[in-house]
Design a protein around this motif. Structure first.
Motif, mmCIF file in Angstrom:
data_model
loop_
_atom_site.group_PDB
_atom_site.id
_atom_site.type_symbol
_atom_site.label_atom_id
_atom_site.label_comp_id
_atom_site.label_asym_id
_atom_site.label_seq_id
_atom_site.Cartn_x
_atom_site.Cartn_y
_atom_site.Cartn_z
ATOM 1 N N ILE A 1 27.098 35.794 36.043
ATOM 2 C CA ILE A 1 28.331 35.188 36.579
ATOM 3 C C ILE A 1 29.365 36.267 36.870
ATOM 4 C CG2 ILE A 1 30.307 33.716 35.989
ATOM 5 C CD1 ILE A 1 28.284 32.007 34.351
ATOM 6 N N SER B 1 30.621 37.440 40.575
ATOM 7 C CA SER B 1 32.048 37.242 40.862
ATOM 8 C C SER B 1 32.699 38.548 41.326
ATOM 9 C CB SER B 1 32.774 36.683 39.633
ATOM 10 O OG SER B 1 32.746 37.603 38.560
ATOM 11 N N HIS C 1 40.128 31.622 43.356
ATOM 12 C CA HIS C 1 39.191 30.837 42.553
ATOM 13 C C HIS C 1 38.137 31.741 41.902
ATOM 14 C CE1 HIS C 1 41.123 27.368 44.089
ATOM 15 N NE2 HIS C 1 40.530 27.349 45.286
ATOM 16 N N GLU D 1 39.525 33.406 38.920
ATOM 17 C CA GLU D 1 39.569 32.474 37.783
ATOM 18 C C GLU D 1 38.199 32.397 37.091
ATOM 19 O OE1 GLU D 1 41.958 30.624 36.340
ATOM 20 O OE2 GLU D 1 43.490 31.549 37.582
ATOM 21 N N ILE D 2 37.130 32.355 37.909
ATOM 22 C CA ILE D 2 35.772 32.331 37.353
ATOM 23 C C ILE D 2 35.507 33.607 36.558
ATOM 24 C CG2 ILE D 2 33.307 32.369 37.942
ATOM 25 C CD1 ILE D 2 34.042 30.636 40.403
ATOM 26 N N LYS D 3 35.888 34.736 37.136
ATOM 27 C CA LYS D 3 35.685 36.029 36.472
ATOM 28 C C LYS D 3 36.465 36.102 35.159
ATOM 29 C CE LYS D 3 36.411 40.975 37.187
ATOM 30 N NZ LYS D 3 37.068 41.974 38.048
ATOM 31 N N GLY E 1 34.830 33.915 32.532
ATOM 32 C CA GLY E 1 33.591 34.541 32.060
ATOM 33 C C GLY E 1 33.862 35.682 31.096
#
Length: 223
Positions: A36, A40, A56, A59-61, A64
């Motif tokens: 992930i 990212s 976005h 935010e994922i990074k 994680g």
């Protein structure tokens, strides 16, 4: 005494089994988390992605990275629970170690626009033997916390090394910042796992100070 020995053996085996289980589980978590984070980072560098979409991805990074940090903290806590001695260590030039360790925070201070200073004592032994990996973990967590909650002003660290009656060295460290601080009535709770100061909820894992205290306790110290 025999029943006590059996009980101690069973408790030790249970602790080791728990440690092995969580260690295996953490490795299972790391594999998808690293994927992930890796993808990212690749997407973040992709110039064809719109700015809103990059937000976005960030935010994922961030999520994680936070989860990976939590996995590492839980693994370290479990490892400490399973160990019964603190004989591990290596010899290093302590002043060189502090100077090398602090470089990352010198850069962080420039990024955040706040000042950072380390105060070395006048007298310091040249070579010190200790578990530098865990010492680094404590210092890193304390300084990261200080930077995290300091918007303006400064972060400072001072230390000294003294020899006790057995001619073993004792390290004293003080980290100070100009951040918002914490209410006195909350001080007893700050080392509890997953506890967070109410205005700062969801700003981290809530394990940083728990881990610091466990490591310091493991080496018979005080925080």
């Amino acid at each position: 005494r025999f029943p006590n020995l059996v009980g101690e053996f069973m408790a030790q085996n249970a602790s080791e089994a728990k440690s092995n289980f969580i260690s295996s589980l953490s490795h299972e978590f790391r594999t998808p988390l690293n994927a992930i984070l890796g993808y990212s980072q690749i997407l973040e560098r992709n110039t064809s992605i719109l700015p809103d979409e990059k937000g976005h991805i960030r935010e994922i990074k961030s999520a994680g990275e936070q989860l990976l940090s939590m996995v590492d903290d839980i693994l370290e806590l479990t490892t400490l629970d399973a160990q019964h001695n603190n004989e591990t260590g290596e010899e290093q030039n302590f002043k060189e170690y502090i100077n090398t360790f602090s470089r990352r925070f010198q850069e962080l201070s420039k990024t955040q626009g706040i000042s950072f200073a380390i105060y070395h004592p006048e007298r310091i032994p040249e070579l010190v033997t200790t578990d530098f990996n865990r010492l680094s973990m404590v210092l890193k967590n304390l300084l990261e916390n200080a930077f995290k909650f300091t918007a303006v002003g400064s972060v400072e660290m001072a230390y000294k090394i003294e020899a006790d009656e057995d001619k073993r060295y004792k390290l004293w460290v003080c980290v100070r910042d100009t951040g918002s601080g914490i209410h006195e009535e909350d001080l007893e709770q700050i080392y509890n796992p997953f506890w967070q100061h109410e205005p700062l909820k969801n700003s981290g894992t809530g394990l940083v100070l728990t881990l610091c205290k466990r490591i310091v306790d493991f080496f018979c110290g005080t925080i």
